[in-house]
Design a protein around this motif. Structure first.
Motif, PDB file in Angstrom:
ATOM      1  N   PRO A  63      -7.040  -2.534   6.164  1.00 42.90           N
ATOM      2  CA  PRO A  63      -6.739  -1.101   6.096  1.00 42.90           C
ATOM      3  C   PRO A  63      -6.337  -0.677   4.692  1.00 42.90           C
ATOM      4  O   PRO A  63      -6.010   0.489   4.472  1.00 42.90           O
ATOM      5  CB  PRO A  63      -5.550  -0.963   7.037  1.00 42.90           C
ATOM      6  N   TYR A  64      -6.323  -1.628   3.745  1.00 39.80           N
ATOM      7  CA  TYR A  64      -5.750  -1.387   2.416  1.00 39.80           C
ATOM      8  C   TYR A  64      -6.796  -1.111   1.348  1.00 39.80           C
ATOM      9  O   TYR A  64      -6.493  -1.226   0.162  1.00 39.80           O
ATOM     10  CB  TYR A  64      -4.892  -2.582   1.998  1.00 39.80           C
ATOM     11  N   SER A  66      -9.309  -2.572  -3.373  1.00 45.58           N
ATOM     12  CA  SER A  66      -7.995  -2.796  -3.963  1.00 45.58           C
ATOM     13  C   SER A  66      -7.725  -4.297  -4.017  1.00 45.58           C
ATOM     14  O   SER A  66      -8.447  -5.091  -3.398  1.00 45.58           O
ATOM     15  CB  SER A  66      -6.917  -2.105  -3.120  1.00 45.58           C
ATOM     16  N   PRO A  67      -6.693  -4.725  -4.739  1.00 42.79           N
ATOM     17  CA  PRO A  67      -6.382  -6.164  -4.786  1.00 42.79           C
ATOM     18  C   PRO A  67      -6.152  -6.762  -3.405  1.00 42.79           C
ATOM     19  O   PRO A  67      -6.450  -7.934  -3.171  1.00 42.79           O
ATOM     20  CB  PRO A  67      -5.104  -6.211  -5.642  1.00 42.79           C
ATOM     21  N   LEU A  68      -5.624  -5.968  -2.455  1.00 43.64           N
ATOM     22  CA  LEU A  68      -5.384  -6.486  -1.111  1.00 43.64           C
ATOM     23  C   LEU A  68      -6.681  -6.700  -0.335  1.00 43.64           C
ATOM     24  O   LEU A  68      -6.676  -7.364   0.695  1.00 43.64           O
ATOM     25  CB  LEU A  68      -4.466  -5.538  -0.336  1.00 43.64           C
ATOM     26  N   GLY A  69      -7.777  -6.121  -0.829  1.00 41.66           N
ATOM     27  CA  GLY A  69      -9.068  -6.310  -0.171  1.00 41.66           C
ATOM     28  C   GLY A  69     -10.000  -7.203  -0.957  1.00 41.66           C
ATOM     29  O   GLY A  69     -11.210  -7.206  -0.718  1.00 41.66           O
ATOM     30  N   VAL A  93      -0.849   2.192   3.348  1.00 46.32           N
ATOM     31  CA  VAL A  93      -2.126   2.490   3.998  1.00 46.32           C
ATOM     32  C   VAL A  93      -2.588   3.897   3.640  1.00 46.32           C
ATOM     33  O   VAL A  93      -3.765   4.125   3.327  1.00 46.32           O
ATOM     34  CB  VAL A  93      -2.009   2.349   5.530  1.00 46.32           C
ATOM     35  N   THR A  94      -1.658   4.843   3.667  1.00 50.03           N
ATOM     36  CA  THR A  94      -2.020   6.228   3.349  1.00 50.03           C
ATOM     37  C   THR A  94      -2.503   6.342   1.911  1.00 50.03           C
ATOM     38  O   THR A  94      -3.534   6.970   1.629  1.00 50.03           O
ATOM     39  CB  THR A  94      -0.806   7.148   3.570  1.00 50.03           C
ATOM     40  N   GLY A  95      -1.773   5.733   0.987  1.00 51.36           N
ATOM     41  CA  GLY A  95      -2.143   5.831  -0.418  1.00 51.36           C
ATOM     42  C   GLY A  95      -3.507   5.234  -0.715  1.00 51.36           C
ATOM     43  O   GLY A  95      -4.321   5.839  -1.440  1.00 51.36           O
ATOM     44  N   THR A  96      -3.786   4.050  -0.176  1.00 49.71           N
ATOM     45  CA  THR A  96      -5.085   3.419  -0.441  1.00 49.71           C
ATOM     46  C   THR A  96      -6.222   4.151   0.267  1.00 49.71           C
ATOM     47  O   THR A  96      -7.370   4.084  -0.169  1.00 49.71           O
ATOM     48  CB  THR A  96      -5.063   1.940  -0.023  1.00 49.71           C
ATOM     49  N   GLY A 100     -11.481  13.497   5.794  1.00 44.99           N
ATOM     50  CA  GLY A 100     -11.082  13.001   7.110  1.00 44.99           C
ATOM     51  C   GLY A 100      -9.819  12.162   7.038  1.00 44.99           C
ATOM     52  O   GLY A 100      -8.922  12.286   7.877  1.00 44.99           O
ATOM     53  N   HIS A 101      -9.735  11.323   6.000  1.00 45.99           N
ATOM     54  CA  HIS A 101      -8.535  10.506   5.835  1.00 45.99           C
ATOM     55  C   HIS A 101      -7.316  11.388   5.568  1.00 45.99           C
ATOM     56  O   HIS A 101      -6.236  11.150   6.110  1.00 45.99           O
ATOM     57  CB  HIS A 101      -8.712   9.528   4.669  1.00 45.99           C
TER      58      HIS A 101
END
Length: 609
Positions: free
Chosen positions: A97-98, A102-105, A219-222, A243-244
């Motif tokens: 969800p990130y 991003s680095p988390l993905g 989650v919202t920020g990414t 949509g997000h």
């Protein structure tokens, strides 16, 4: 029936809960490990780790924003990383969800370079994917099944799929595997959650104000980053991003509002049950390697998932001295390889058919607090634990001797901001406060807590597993909260937090059938936390509180002391919902001791060999 001592019934229940279920038919591929004849559900490895690695073979070919259609027309976006070579390869799938960019993905290029394709997908309503994000909602869970099917039938795939990832990306592995999609062969969940209510959202009936707002903000920020395909496909990019943005007031805001105001999410109802992997883990039929942390935010749930998985599949458990922000750090150590090397050994066997001797991987390996190294143990919970009961006394002593007469009670003011300088504060902010010295020594926090301490130990004390406290308490208000910490007190007075637990008095109702009983004692109490289970609190009435203290693995060395510290709150980690907070306001809490009110702590002690 006595609530604390359950005699033969408790002992029988303890034995029965430790018996592994037999493998069912149709599991031949997992039933024996590499022709050794060792059943996968009961394989116990040798007592030492073995090194395993392979050199990188391939360059990495990257495809970004690959469209994956779901059954309802929603398009999920994926990055595909695969060996830059002809042929087909096993696929590792990660759902994040990130934002996959991003680095988390990030891709696991270590595995790709060794012959795996890695598909990283934005879950619906996040990153470049369409749809509405509802954090492990029904639609997202079903997407996992379809993503495995999609990965298995791609022209560069050999049809075998494994799941890999940490935290959120570990949790959805359980939900996906529970649906038993064809092609799925193994999973590798790193720091996964088991029970969304008890592990993280509302531990002890208190709102997790330390981590949940940070997580929702992440989650919202990414999700508000423009998709990388926006310039190439501006209509799709703008539609997805809008949509997000429009959904922020839906799941994120409504969930946070619900728990803070005492709404539906403040109780263990349908929403939390839907999002609890422990409720579906018994449907998982593929091998699982679970990684956890002694100071992780999912410290409670990681061993519980392993405990259920080992009954029917080959499961392993590795728990390090980690918070949620530094899992895997310090490896290799004490023979334990890096997480990438472990995943390679795991997937090479189950996806590539390479003989990596996964049957020799120790069943359970845990870091030992107080010793500073990893140790192999035969299982979790440790099969040799004995329950040692220690009594809290009014003079601040903690001993195995029960009070002969009623002792004076002790009082503390119910206030909501105790715990700022504690090990808990660092743990529940995912390690963000690790550089603050007082989070490594609880003496400052203990100034506003009631402490009970043993005499210096004459020999090492080994603890392994969950801990329970039964504290007799009264309050002058209509509700109260207890925070119970277990610490190791060094000869110089430094008090190092090992673990902790929390409970609101209005949630004190106990479900004996779901509690863990060892040696006839309730070692891991289970509370319903439903709206219907709430009990009234009468000012001045003495109540027994069975507090679940999260599991640990530690040795308190000879010469050190064991301490139990009871406080009125655990901020910033936890805060009561506003209605409970109002009921607690101004309350004076009393802790009681004596033959009629034996306030105790139950310790899972591993005796010396």
């Amino acid at each position: 029936m006595n609530r604390r001592k359950m005699g033969k019934w408790g002992a029988v229940l303890s034995v029965l809960t430790g018996v592994a279920a037999l493998l069912g038919p149709g599991q031949t591929a997992q039933a024996e490990l590499a022709g050794t004849g060792i059943p996968a559900a009961t394989a116990v490895a040798a007592g030492a780790w073995e090194a395993y690695d392979r050199p990188a073979q391939y360059a990495v070919l990257t495809e970004t924003d690959v469209k994956i259609p779901m059954r309802d027309g929603v398009i999920l976006a994926a990055n595909v990383y695969r060996p830059n070579a002809p042929g087909t390869f096993p696929v590792i799938l990660t759902q994040t969800p990130y934002n996959k960019n991003s680095p988390l993905g990030a891709a696991n290029t270590f595995l790709v370079e060794r012959g795996y394709a890695h598909v990283v997908v934005d879950v619906r309503g996040t990153g470049g994917s369409q749809g509405v994000w509802e954090s492990f909602g029904e639609a997202e869970q079903r997407d996992g099944y379809e993503l495995v099917e999609w990965a298995a039938r791609q022209p560069w795939s050999d049809g075998k799929v494994g799941l890999w990832g940490a935290s959120y990306m570990a949790i959805n592995q359980i939900f996906t595997a529970a649906q038993q999609p064809p092609g799925l062969k193994a999973i590798f969940p790193i720091v996964p959650m088991a029970d969304s209510y008890r592990d993280i959202l509302m531990s002890g009936g208190l709102v997790n104000t330390g981590f949940i707002p940070l997580w929702l903000g992440l989650v919202t920020g990414t999700s508000l980053l423009p998709p990388t395909y926006t310039l190439a496909d501006p209509v799709r990019g703008a539609t997805t991003l809008s949509g997000h943005a429009s959904q922020i007031g839906n799941f994120q805001t409504s969930s946070l509002t619900s728990v803070l105001t005492g709404g539906e999410m403040a109780y263990d109802g349908p929403g939390n049950k839907l999002r609890s992997p422990i409720r579906v883990v018994d449907r998982v039929q593929v091998p699982a390697f679970v990684v956890g942390g002694l100071h992780d935010i999912f410290q409670r749930g990681e061993p519980l998932l392993y405990e259920q998985l080992k009954k029917r599949v080959n499961a392993k458990l590795l728990i390090g001295n980690w918070t949620h922000g530094d899992f895997g750090s310090g490896l290799p150590a004490d023979g334990v390889p890096t997480l990438n090397q472990l995943a390679l050994r795991w997937f090479d066997f189950y996806l590539k058919g390479i003989q990596t001797r996964v049957d020799r991987i120790p069943a359970v390996t845990q870091y030992v607090l107080g010793k500073g190294h990893f140790e192999v143990q035969p299982d979790w919970p440790h099969p040799r634990i004995n329950i040692q009961k220690m009594y809290l006394h009014a003079n601040g002593q903690l001993s195995s001797e029960q009070a002969a007469t009623l002792e004076p009670s002790e009082r503390m003011l119910q206030q909501p901001v105790n715990g700022i300088c504690s090990g808990s504060a660092n743990q529940w902010t995912a390690g963000l406060l690790g550089a603050v010295p007082c989070t490594k020594d609880n003496r400052l926090t203990e100034l506003t807590e009631l402490t009970y301490t043993t005499a210096p130990l004459k020999r090492d004390l080994k603890l392994s597993g969950p801990i329970a406290a039964e504290v007799y308490v009264s309050t002058t208000a209509k509700d109260a909260v207890l925070s119970v910490r277990v610490t190791d007190v060094a000869p110089d007075g430094a008090s190092t937090e090992l673990t902790a637990g929390w409970l609101a008095t209005s949630f004190r109702a106990l479900d004996l059938a779901k509690s863990r009983v060892v040696d006839g004692e309730i070692l891991q109490p289970w509370h319903p936390f439903t709206r219907e289970s709430v009990l009234p609190v009468t000012p001045g009435e003495i109540m027994p509180l069975n507090v679940e203290i999260f599991p640990t693995n530690a040795v308190i060395p000879a010469g050190h002391r064991l301490r139990v510290a009871i406080g009125p709150s655990d901020f910033p980690h936890a805060l009561s919902p506003l209605p409970q907070l109002a009921n607690q306001a101004g309350g004076m809490v009393q802790i009681w001791h004596g033959p009629e009110y034996p306030s105790t702590i139950l310790l899972p002690v591993v005796p010396e060999k």
